[in-house]
Design a protein around this motif. Structure first.
Motif, mmCIF file in Angstrom:
data_model
loop_
_atom_site.group_PDB
_atom_site.id
_atom_site.type_symbol
_atom_site.label_atom_id
_atom_site.label_comp_id
_atom_site.label_asym_id
_atom_site.label_seq_id
_atom_site.Cartn_x
_atom_site.Cartn_y
_atom_site.Cartn_z
ATOM 1 N N GLU A 66 3.390 -6.552 7.313
ATOM 2 C CA GLU A 66 3.402 -5.116 7.574
ATOM 3 C C GLU A 66 4.825 -4.567 7.599
ATOM 4 O O GLU A 66 5.084 -3.476 7.077
ATOM 5 C CB GLU A 66 2.687 -4.797 8.885
ATOM 6 C CG GLU A 66 1.208 -5.128 8.871
ATOM 7 C CD GLU A 66 0.445 -4.443 7.753
ATOM 8 O OE1 GLU A 66 0.685 -3.239 7.495
ATOM 9 O OE2 GLU A 66 -0.390 -5.117 7.120
ATOM 10 N N ARG A 103 8.601 1.054 1.580
ATOM 11 C CA ARG A 103 8.113 2.433 1.328
ATOM 12 C C ARG A 103 9.234 3.415 1.291
ATOM 13 O O ARG A 103 10.251 3.368 1.769
ATOM 14 C CB ARG A 103 7.109 2.838 2.413
ATOM 15 C CG ARG A 103 5.819 2.101 2.225
ATOM 16 C CD ARG A 103 4.757 2.601 3.202
ATOM 17 N NE ARG A 103 3.600 1.748 3.056
ATOM 18 C CZ ARG A 103 2.995 1.109 4.045
ATOM 19 N NH1 ARG A 103 3.408 1.246 5.267
ATOM 20 N NH2 ARG A 103 1.960 0.356 3.817
ATOM 21 N N GLN A 114 6.330 -1.788 5.069
ATOM 22 C CA GLN A 114 6.930 -0.566 5.628
ATOM 23 C C GLN A 114 8.359 -0.383 5.106
ATOM 24 O O GLN A 114 8.756 0.722 4.744
ATOM 25 C CB GLN A 114 6.925 -0.622 7.158
ATOM 26 C CG GLN A 114 7.403 0.630 7.825
ATOM 27 C CD GLN A 114 6.479 1.818 7.604
ATOM 28 O OE1 GLN A 114 5.282 1.657 7.420
ATOM 29 N NE2 GLN A 114 7.041 2.989 7.597
#
Length: 184
Positions: free
Chosen positions: A177, A184, A181
């Motif tokens: 995760e 992005r 993240q």
């Protein structure tokens, strides 16, 4: 069996590695991980993981296929784990994709591993850096039966405290995760 594991952010990686070298020889490795999911994302949303890992250490290379069930301890994120050696990771990748699995995320971990015994348990400490993430992490794990998870986690936390890891540094943050993240 359940992998009773606790992860923490490390404030002083050099000091931690020195303390760990006092317990065990250091094994430096690079992990090349591919995490898979179903097209609907249901494995990840249910807290399960399917991972193909290639480990490069010195002049050796080995591959593992790992399936992790949902966490049995929310405070640590410890999960029942099923793992097997893989002779040819490209073949396993092709099989998983043919069965409908899709790549969820691919990441690299630079690791220093230390294997030792503490509190009567075999322990594995791994000091980890991930190129996309700031900072250094430590994972400390032992294997436990389902009825021994709480005691095993208490032992793991005690060893981390002995290594200078503060309770406030513990985290259940997932690399997958965090990497997604950061990208992005």
């Amino acid at each position: 069996m359940i992998e009773a594991e606790v992860k923490a952010r490390v404030r002083d990686p050099g000091a931690l590695r020195e303390r760990l070298r006092g317990r065990a020889p250091e094994e430096v490795s690079t992990y090349w991980d591919i995490y898979y999911d179903r097209p609907d994302g249901s494995l990840t949303s249910e807290g399960r993981e399917l991972r193909l890992r290639v480990i490069d250490r010195s002049s050796t290379r080995r591959a593992l296929l790992t399936y992790k069930e949902a966490a049995v301890d929310s405070a640590s994120g410890s999960k029942p784990e099923h793992e097997t050696k893989v002779a040819d990771p490209a073949v396993i990748d092709a099989v998983l994709r043919a069965l409908g699995a899709v790549e969820y995320v691919r990441l690299t971990k630079h690791c220093a591993n230390y294997r030792f015994t503490a509190a009567g348990r075999d322990m594995l400490a791994t000091v980890v850096t991930v190129p996309e993430l700031d900072g250094t992490f430590v994972e400390l794990e032992t294997v436990a039966a389902e009825d021994d998870v709480d005691a095993a986690l208490a032992d793991v936390r005690a060893v981390l405290a002995d290594l200078g890891i503060d309770q406030d540094d513990l985290t259940t943050e997932q690399y997958t995760e965090a990497v997604l993240q950061a990208r992005r």
